[in-house]
Design a protein around this motif. Structure first.
Motif, PDB file in Angstrom:
ATOM      1  N   ILE A  17      -6.012 -62.155 -50.512  1.00 57.58           N
ATOM      2  CA  ILE A  17      -5.547 -62.061 -51.903  1.00 57.58           C
ATOM      3  C   ILE A  17      -4.953 -60.679 -52.231  1.00 57.58           C
ATOM      4  O   ILE A  17      -3.842 -60.599 -52.774  1.00 57.58           O
ATOM      5  N   ALA A  18      -5.666 -59.615 -51.891  1.00 57.42           N
ATOM      6  CA  ALA A  18      -5.190 -58.271 -52.282  1.00 57.42           C
ATOM      7  C   ALA A  18      -3.817 -57.947 -51.683  1.00 57.42           C
ATOM      8  O   ALA A  18      -2.905 -57.543 -52.414  1.00 57.42           O
ATOM      9  N   ARG A  20      -1.183 -60.067 -53.423  1.00 57.48           N
ATOM     10  CA  ARG A  20      -0.928 -59.549 -54.788  1.00 57.48           C
ATOM     11  C   ARG A  20      -0.037 -58.314 -54.710  1.00 57.48           C
ATOM     12  O   ARG A  20       0.939 -58.181 -55.443  1.00 57.48           O
ATOM     13  N   ALA A  21      -0.352 -57.425 -53.769  1.00 57.71           N
ATOM     14  CA  ALA A  21       0.425 -56.190 -53.636  1.00 57.71           C
ATOM     15  C   ALA A  21       1.878 -56.488 -53.271  1.00 57.71           C
ATOM     16  O   ALA A  21       2.789 -55.748 -53.638  1.00 57.71           O
ATOM     17  N   GLY A  24       3.052 -61.803 -54.347  1.00 55.33           N
ATOM     18  CA  GLY A  24       2.708 -63.238 -54.268  1.00 55.33           C
ATOM     19  C   GLY A  24       2.549 -63.678 -52.835  1.00 55.33           C
ATOM     20  O   GLY A  24       2.670 -62.876 -51.908  1.00 55.33           O
ATOM     21  N   ILE A  76       0.350 -66.489 -56.322  1.00 49.25           N
ATOM     22  CA  ILE A  76      -0.283 -66.861 -55.049  1.00 49.25           C
ATOM     23  C   ILE A  76      -0.609 -68.351 -55.119  1.00 49.25           C
ATOM     24  O   ILE A  76      -1.380 -68.798 -55.976  1.00 49.25           O
ATOM     25  N   ARG A  99      -1.135 -67.531 -61.626  1.00 46.20           N
ATOM     26  CA  ARG A  99      -0.420 -66.558 -62.478  1.00 46.20           C
ATOM     27  C   ARG A  99      -0.004 -65.307 -61.711  1.00 46.20           C
ATOM     28  O   ARG A  99       0.821 -64.530 -62.177  1.00 46.20           O
ATOM     29  N   GLU A 100      -0.625 -65.123 -60.539  1.00 41.73           N
ATOM     30  CA  GLU A 100      -0.271 -63.931 -59.741  1.00 41.73           C
ATOM     31  C   GLU A 100       0.720 -64.282 -58.630  1.00 41.73           C
ATOM     32  O   GLU A 100       0.966 -63.482 -57.728  1.00 41.73           O
ATOM     33  N   TYR A 105      -5.336 -68.238 -59.086  1.00 36.85           N
ATOM     34  CA  TYR A 105      -4.351 -67.211 -58.701  1.00 36.85           C
ATOM     35  C   TYR A 105      -2.899 -67.599 -58.957  1.00 36.85           C
ATOM     36  O   TYR A 105      -1.986 -66.850 -58.606  1.00 36.85           O
TER      37      TYR A 105
END
Ligand SMILES: NC(=O)c1ccc[n+]([C@@H]2O[C@H](COP(=O)([O-])OP(=O)(O)OC[C@H]3O[C@@H](n4cnc5c(N)ncnc54)[C@H](O)[C@@H]3O)[C@@H](O)[C@H]2O)c1
Length: 252
Positions: free
Chosen positions: A127-128, A131-132, A135, A180, A177-178, A175
């Motif tokens: 995930i991290a 996100r960085a 997506g 992913i 909205r991010e 996730y």
């Protein structure tokens, strides 16, 4: 421009079977592929095969049930490629058909550790970096065993794949909205891979085929195509779905 040009794709269980077919297909489509497995010699052979065809890949020893291995694998992926766009949680142990009364705690824990905890850990650590990078797409390899077609299923395998199906939907909702996405694929019996030995028994093969509307086993490339669709931007509005690749077995 190739379909996965510039993307980094991590495939677990990529040393053989369906995962190796995926690793080669993603590399041929332009991705930088990270292959994680415990079968080091076979994994290195896949890396060499990809290199011989002009593709880019990196083999890493990754026991998906180990959090320390995941931390190291994600760290090395970022060190070598700088980003993670796609995670395919494919590694898995196959069913050892036996009724629940003969399924030991050790057998249950072993299959859960690889098939369910492995997907939990991979997703948690992906995930991290996704996100960085703005997506990503997570594709979890479950099975039609997760869909409750219970008569011939082994409990620990089916329960582990059911856990993967449900985890997928929770991650998708949390996730989205991010940017992913998280989807699962549900293969039926595939020619090759972990059930290869079973299908060489004509009686078992015939019995299995009688419950598949298309009347044949699936091919690895049919699973690979479904995974690549969910991994790619072609499925950009799809998350939390479960895609069967089973010749219609789930609707039999
Ligand atoms: N073959 C089928 O008919 C079929 C059907 C439905 C679902 N699936 C699923 O597809 C996936 C791939 O199956 P396959 O048929 O290619 O199996 P396979 O046994 O040929 O390959 C599995 C790979 O996972 C690796 N692996 C096992 N334990 C691991 C661990 N702890 N850490 C890292 N890697 C590990 C193995 O070394 C191997 O390379 C599995 O999740 C399986 O449950 C397969």
């Amino acid at each position: 421009m190739k379909r996965f040009e510039g993307k980094t794709v991590l495939v677990t269980g990529g040393a053989q079977g369906i995962g190796a077919a995926m690793a080669k297909a993603f590399a041929a489509a332009g991705a930088g592929v990270v292959i994680g497995d415990i079968g080091d010699a076979a994994g290195q052979a896949v890396q060499a095969e990809i290199a011989a065809l002009g593709g880019e890949s990196l083999y890493l020893h990754l026991d998906v049930s180990s959090e320390a291995d995941w931390q190291a694998a994600i760290g090395l992926t970022l060190e070598h490629r700088g980003r993670l766009d796609v995670l395919v949680n494919n590694a898995g142990l196959g069913p050892a058909p036996a009724p629940i009364e003969q399924c030991t705690v050790q057998a249950w824990d072993r299959i859960m550790a690889v098939n369910a905890r492995g997907v939990f850990l991979g997703t948690r650590h992906a995930i991290a970096p996704m996100r960085a990078g703005g997506g990503g797409s997570i594709v979890n390899v479950s099975s039609i065993a997760a869909l409750g077609l219970g008569a011939l299923m082994e409990v620990a395998y089916a329960a582990s794949k059911g856990a993967v199906r449900t985890l997928t939907k929770v991650i998708a909702a949390q996730y989205a909205r991010e940017g992913i996405r998280c989807n699962s694929v549900h293969p039926g019996p595939i020619d090759g891979g972990m059930l290869h030995g079973v299908w060489s028994d004509p009686t078992k093969l015939e019995r299995r085929l009688s419950r598949i509307p298309m009347g044949r086993l699936g091919r690895m490339d049919e699973v690979v195509a479904a995974v690549m669709f969910l991994a790619s931007d072609e499925s950009s509005y799809t998350t939390g779905t479960e895609l069967t690749i089973d010749g219609g077995a789930a609707v039999q």
